[in-house]
Design a protein around this motif. Structure first.
Motif, PDB file in Angstrom:
ATOM      1  N   VAL A 169      42.316  61.652  37.864  1.00 41.08           N
ATOM      2  CA  VAL A 169      41.505  61.076  36.639  1.00 41.08           C
ATOM      3  C   VAL A 169      42.508  60.722  35.195  1.00 41.08           C
ATOM      4  CG1 VAL A 169      40.122  61.494  34.371  1.00 41.08           C
ATOM      5  CG2 VAL A 169      39.382  61.857  37.055  1.00 41.08           C
ATOM      6  N   VAL A 170      43.403  61.608  35.491  1.00 44.78           N
ATOM      7  CA  VAL A 170      45.005  60.900  35.029  1.00 44.78           C
ATOM      8  C   VAL A 170      45.076  59.813  35.341  1.00 44.78           C
ATOM      9  CG1 VAL A 170      46.839  62.260  33.921  1.00 44.78           C
ATOM     10  CG2 VAL A 170      45.026  63.491  33.900  1.00 44.78           C
ATOM     11  N   ALA A 171      45.927  59.981  36.882  1.00 43.91           N
ATOM     12  CA  ALA A 171      46.235  58.466  37.546  1.00 43.91           C
ATOM     13  C   ALA A 171      45.440  57.587  37.110  1.00 43.91           C
ATOM     14  CB  ALA A 171      46.566  58.532  38.378  1.00 43.91           C
ATOM     15  N   TYR A 172      44.221  57.692  37.136  1.00 44.90           N
ATOM     16  CA  TYR A 172      43.290  56.411  36.919  1.00 44.90           C
ATOM     17  C   TYR A 172      43.191  55.912  35.838  1.00 44.90           C
ATOM     18  CZ  TYR A 172      38.552  54.157  35.806  1.00 44.90           C
ATOM     19  OH  TYR A 172      38.068  52.602  35.921  1.00 44.90           O
ATOM     20  N   TYR A 173      43.337  56.826  34.885  1.00 45.84           N
ATOM     21  CA  TYR A 173      43.878  55.856  33.130  1.00 45.84           C
ATOM     22  C   TYR A 173      45.136  55.315  32.732  1.00 45.84           C
ATOM     23  CZ  TYR A 173      39.699  56.897  31.395  1.00 45.84           C
ATOM     24  OH  TYR A 173      37.698  56.915  31.354  1.00 45.84           O
ATOM     25  N   ASP A 174      45.838  56.271  33.726  1.00 45.44           N
ATOM     26  CA  ASP A 174      47.624  55.799  33.454  1.00 45.44           C
ATOM     27  C   ASP A 174      47.953  54.500  34.028  1.00 45.44           C
ATOM     28  OD1 ASP A 174      49.873  55.643  33.189  1.00 45.44           O
ATOM     29  OD2 ASP A 174      50.665  55.196  35.343  1.00 45.44           O
TER      30      ASP A 174
ATOM     31  N   LEU B  42      44.965  52.067  34.336  1.00 47.21           N
ATOM     32  CA  LEU B  42      44.250  51.264  33.217  1.00 47.21           C
ATOM     33  C   LEU B  42      45.675  50.991  32.349  1.00 47.21           C
ATOM     34  CD1 LEU B  42      40.719  52.634  33.195  1.00 47.21           C
ATOM     35  CD2 LEU B  42      41.503  50.980  33.702  1.00 47.21           C
ATOM     36  N   ASN B  43      46.020  51.753  31.367  1.00 43.70           N
ATOM     37  CA  ASN B  43      47.323  51.479  30.776  1.00 43.70           C
ATOM     38  C   ASN B  43      47.859  51.185  30.851  1.00 43.70           C
ATOM     39  OD1 ASN B  43      45.339  52.963  28.550  1.00 43.70           O
ATOM     40  ND2 ASN B  43      46.429  54.781  28.664  1.00 43.70           N
ATOM     41  N   ARG B  44      48.358  51.188  32.251  1.00 42.20           N
ATOM     42  CA  ARG B  44      49.902  50.188  32.869  1.00 42.20           C
ATOM     43  C   ARG B  44      48.721  48.844  33.283  1.00 42.20           C
ATOM     44  NH1 ARG B  44      51.458  51.414  37.595  1.00 42.20           N
ATOM     45  NH2 ARG B  44      49.970  53.462  37.378  1.00 42.20           N
ATOM     46  N   ARG B  45      48.256  48.248  32.848  1.00 42.26           N
ATOM     47  CA  ARG B  45      47.122  47.333  33.628  1.00 42.26           C
ATOM     48  C   ARG B  45      47.407  46.659  34.605  1.00 42.26           C
ATOM     49  NH1 ARG B  45      43.905  46.678  29.341  1.00 42.26           N
ATOM     50  NH2 ARG B  45      44.325  44.526  29.707  1.00 42.26           N
ATOM     51  N   ASP B  46      47.280  48.159  35.426  1.00 40.37           N
ATOM     52  CA  ASP B  46      47.651  47.501  37.196  1.00 40.37           C
ATOM     53  C   ASP B  46      45.718  48.225  38.010  1.00 40.37           C
ATOM     54  OD1 ASP B  46      47.940  48.498  39.859  1.00 40.37           O
ATOM     55  OD2 ASP B  46      49.051  49.886  39.702  1.00 40.37           O
ATOM     56  N   PHE B  47      45.173  46.553  37.374  1.00 43.02           N
ATOM     57  CA  PHE B  47      44.013  47.111  37.815  1.00 43.02           C
ATOM     58  C   PHE B  47      43.552  47.519  39.546  1.00 43.02           C
ATOM     59  CE2 PHE B  47      44.052  45.271  33.567  1.00 43.02           C
ATOM     60  CZ  PHE B  47      43.225  45.956  32.650  1.00 43.02           C
ATOM     61  N   ALA B  48      44.786  47.484  40.111  1.00 41.56           N
ATOM     62  CA  ALA B  48      44.698  46.871  41.179  1.00 41.56           C
ATOM     63  C   ALA B  48      43.926  48.647  41.620  1.00 41.56           C
ATOM     64  CB  ALA B  48      45.669  46.593  42.318  1.00 41.56           C
ATOM     65  N   THR B  49      45.042  49.398  41.431  1.00 46.00           N
ATOM     66  CA  THR B  49      44.875  50.641  41.556  1.00 46.00           C
ATOM     67  C   THR B  49      44.328  51.591  41.353  1.00 46.00           C
ATOM     68  OG1 THR B  49      47.564  51.097  41.926  1.00 46.00           O
ATOM     69  CG2 THR B  49      46.892  52.964  41.138  1.00 46.00           C
ATOM     70  N   ALA B  50      43.699  50.864  39.881  1.00 46.56           N
ATOM     71  CA  ALA B  50      42.899  51.905  39.181  1.00 46.56           C
ATOM     72  C   ALA B  50      41.160  51.165  40.206  1.00 46.56           C
ATOM     73  CB  ALA B  50      41.870  51.441  37.823  1.00 46.56           C
TER      74      ALA B  50
ATOM     75  N   SER C   9      41.282  51.561  43.375  1.00 45.22           N
ATOM     76  CA  SER C   9      41.219  51.684  44.580  1.00 45.22           C
ATOM     77  C   SER C   9      41.396  53.385  44.153  1.00 45.22           C
ATOM     78  CB  SER C   9      42.564  51.738  45.271  1.00 45.22           C
ATOM     79  OG  SER C   9      43.639  52.549  44.359  1.00 45.22           O
ATOM     80  N   LEU C  10      41.720  54.031  42.482  1.00 44.08           N
ATOM     81  CA  LEU C  10      41.512  54.878  42.692  1.00 44.08           C
ATOM     82  C   LEU C  10      39.783  55.696  41.605  1.00 44.08           C
ATOM     83  CD1 LEU C  10      44.703  55.501  40.507  1.00 44.08           C
ATOM     84  CD2 LEU C  10      43.936  57.203  42.792  1.00 44.08           C
ATOM     85  N   GLY C  11      38.945  54.685  42.784  1.00 44.14           N
ATOM     86  CA  GLY C  11      37.455  55.207  41.845  1.00 44.14           C
ATOM     87  C   GLY C  11      36.966  54.210  41.303  1.00 44.14           C
ATOM     88  N   GLY C  12      37.621  53.019  40.154  1.00 42.59           N
ATOM     89  CA  GLY C  12      36.982  52.344  39.562  1.00 42.59           C
ATOM     90  C   GLY C  12      36.180  51.092  40.255  1.00 42.59           C
ATOM     91  N   SER C  13      36.116  51.424  41.993  1.00 45.26           N
ATOM     92  CA  SER C  13      35.008  50.335  42.734  1.00 45.26           C
ATOM     93  C   SER C  13      33.663  51.455  43.073  1.00 45.26           C
ATOM     94  CB  SER C  13      35.526  50.194  44.149  1.00 45.26           C
ATOM     95  OG  SER C  13      35.921  51.218  44.626  1.00 45.26           O
ATOM     96  N   ARG C  14      33.851  52.539  43.149  1.00 46.66           N
ATOM     97  CA  ARG C  14      32.993  53.420  42.931  1.00 46.66           C
ATOM     98  C   ARG C  14      32.172  54.091  41.658  1.00 46.66           C
ATOM     99  NH1 ARG C  14      33.506  57.079  47.412  1.00 46.66           N
ATOM    100  NH2 ARG C  14      34.979  56.188  48.292  1.00 46.66           N
ATOM    101  N   ILE C  15      32.419  53.201  40.241  1.00 48.98           N
ATOM    102  CA  ILE C  15      31.663  53.529  38.824  1.00 48.98           C
ATOM    103  C   ILE C  15      32.184  52.615  38.378  1.00 48.98           C
ATOM    104  CG2 ILE C  15      32.613  55.862  38.998  1.00 48.98           C
ATOM    105  CD1 ILE C  15      35.126  54.811  36.818  1.00 48.98           C
ATOM    106  N   ALA C  16      32.004  51.413  38.267  1.00 50.77           N
ATOM    107  CA  ALA C  16      32.222  49.900  37.976  1.00 50.77           C
ATOM    108  C   ALA C  16      30.458  49.929  38.144  1.00 50.77           C
ATOM    109  CB  ALA C  16      32.826  49.435  38.515  1.00 50.77           C
TER     110      ALA C  16
END
Length: 161
Positions: free
Chosen positions: A71-76, A78-86, A88-95
């Protein structure tokens, strides 16, 4: 002997009082002075007692679990604006619906997220989130993320402010 017994009693009352007040004492070394039993009234030369520190076992902090690190990596990301990584860390499942472009657009007014992991129970990570918006306002949320296999698989967040 009476002085040492008094010291032990006072230390025990302080610890019990702190525990009753909800003051955490985990990880705080507590001096314990071993006592030699006195079996007679004769004067006996007893070597000075040594101090032994007893420390309760320390559980890992919630943020140190694999689930919390996800979860921390997901928000990290997002803060870096690395939406592709976010993503892949689960954004696709909760969007929700709308796919990746809508997901990215959903963060257009978020400037920075500050995440606090408050607890982890199994695969559930409990968090408080403070999201600073581009207009300077702050939105606060609390809730949970469910993590499985290093990926966020579900969330339940509620806006609190």
């Amino acid at each position: 002997m009476a002085v040492n017994a008094t010291r032990i009693a006072v230390a025990a009352m302080v610890l019990l009082g702190a525990a009753a007040c909800g003051v955490p004492v985990v990880g705080v070394p507590v001096p314990v002075t071993p006592q030699s039993p006195v079996t007679s009234t004769a004067t006996v030369a007893v070597p000075a007692p040594e101090t032994v520190y007893v420390q309760p076992p320390v559980a890992p902090a919630p943020a140190e679990t694999a689930e919390a690190r996800t979860v921390v990596a997901y928000y990290d990301a997002l803060n870096r604006r690395d939406f592709a990584t976010a993503w892949s860390l689960g954004g696709s499942r909760i969007a929700g619906g709308g796919g990746y472009p809508r997901y990215v657009n959903g963060f257009a007014t978020t400037w920075w997220d500050t995440l606090t992991v408050t607890d982890v129970r199994g695969s559930t990570v409990y968090v408080v989130l403070s999201a600073v918006q581009t207009d300077g306002s702050t939105r606060t949320f609390s809730g949970t993320y469910t993590v499985s296999g290093g990926v966020i698989t579900g969330s339940h967040m509620t806006r609190t402010k």
